[in-house]
Scaffold this active site. Structure first.
Site, short mmCIF file in Angstrom:
data_model
loop_
_atom_site.label_atom_id
_atom_site.label_comp_id
_atom_site.label_asym_id
_atom_site.label_seq_id
_atom_site.Cartn_x
_atom_site.Cartn_y
_atom_site.Cartn_z
N SER A 55 0.84 -1.20 0.00
CA SER A 55 0.00 0.00 0.00
C SER A 55 0.87 1.25 0.00
O SER A 55 2.06 1.18 -0.34
CB SER A 55 -0.95 -0.02 1.20
N ASN A 56 0.33 2.39 0.36
CA ASN A 56 1.07 3.65 0.40
C ASN A 56 0.46 4.52 1.50
O ASN A 56 -0.60 4.19 2.03
CB ASN A 56 1.02 4.33 -0.98
N PRO A 57 1.13 5.63 1.85
CA PRO A 57 0.67 6.39 3.03
C PRO A 57 -0.48 7.36 2.80
O PRO A 57 -0.74 8.22 3.65
CB PRO A 57 1.93 7.16 3.46
#
Ligand code: C5P
Length: 225
Positions: free
Chosen positions: A29-31
């Site tokens: 995923s990513n932030p």
């Protein structure tokens, strides 16, 4: 009371990250926190639009008056957007969609070993580009707005994205500096498209208003009521 210049308009917004499973308990995923997309949805609703928000996993509550659809993976987001994009006036793709997913998601939790582990990644669908293709040259084409988070060559990359994804506007923001962008309440962007506007800086709600200020006259021109 502010302006209701989007009343009678249908707006679809995507927000947040997606999660691409490696196994039932791990993912890529990513932030992204979803704050920018949620701000666009909230402000569009406040300006009178009928808003649907498709969001990946985030910690934010459903914005008032916005039909909110929660998804997890890029593929789920793609199907929800594809389905909800019928008869819209505007799509704002603020989601940070994972570009890759593990080719295989294990059905059970992977066991730890002392060996290195190789994972093959495969592309996910490009949701914005798919809308650009679906509506290219069509009378009922909605206005398509994308985002470009870049660490370098911001404007060149944003202009490339505008053409490659056939959208009407790209909201370009530099990432990798403290205090703006991912997870922040503030943002600094350049609107790349006809009538380019540089260095819009403010809260994500103020940036959302600036994007919608760009959209409204284009909508009046292209899709008069
Ligand atoms: O190509 P890049 O990911 O930098 O482009 C960002 C824009 O494209 C954003 O508007 C994002 O929501 C959209 N996008 C998408 N589907 C993807 C990747 C990006 O809709 N798989």
């Amino acid at each position: 009371l502010g302006s209701r210049d989007l009343s009678g308009r249908r707006v679809l917004v995507s927000a947040g990250p997606t999660r691409e499973p490696l196994d039932p308990v791990r993912f890529i995923s990513n932030p992204s926190t979803g704050k920018m997309g949620f701000a666009v949805a909230r402000v569009a609703a406040r300006r009178g639009a009928e808003v649907v928000l498709v969001t990946g996993p985030v910690d934010l509550p459903d914005p008032p008056g916005v039909r909110t659809i929660r998804v997890v993976t890029a593929e789920e987001m793609a199907s929800a957007v594809e389905e909800e994009a019928r008869e819209i006036d505007l799509y704002v793709g603020a989601a940070a969609v994972s570009d890759f997913k593990p080719r295989v998601a294990a059905a059970t939790k992977k066991k730890k070993s002392d060996e290195d582990e190789e994972v093959t990644l495969t592309r996910t669908p490009d949701i914005l580009a798919a809308l650009g293709k679906r509506f290219a040259g069509k009378a009922e084409a909605p206005i398509l707005v994308g985002f470009a988070a870049e660490t370098e060559a911001l404007l060149q990359n944003a202009r490339k994205k505008l053409a490659a994804k056939r959208c009407d506007l790209v909201v370009a923001n530099k990432v990798g500096r403290p205090g703006v962008g991912f997870a922040s309440d503030r943002n600094r962007v350049t609107l790349v498209g006809p009538g380019e506007r540089a260095n819009i800086e403010g809260t994500k709600e103020q940036v959302a208003d600036a994007i919608l200020d760009w959209v409204v006259p284009v909508l009046e021109e292209r899709r008069p009521r």
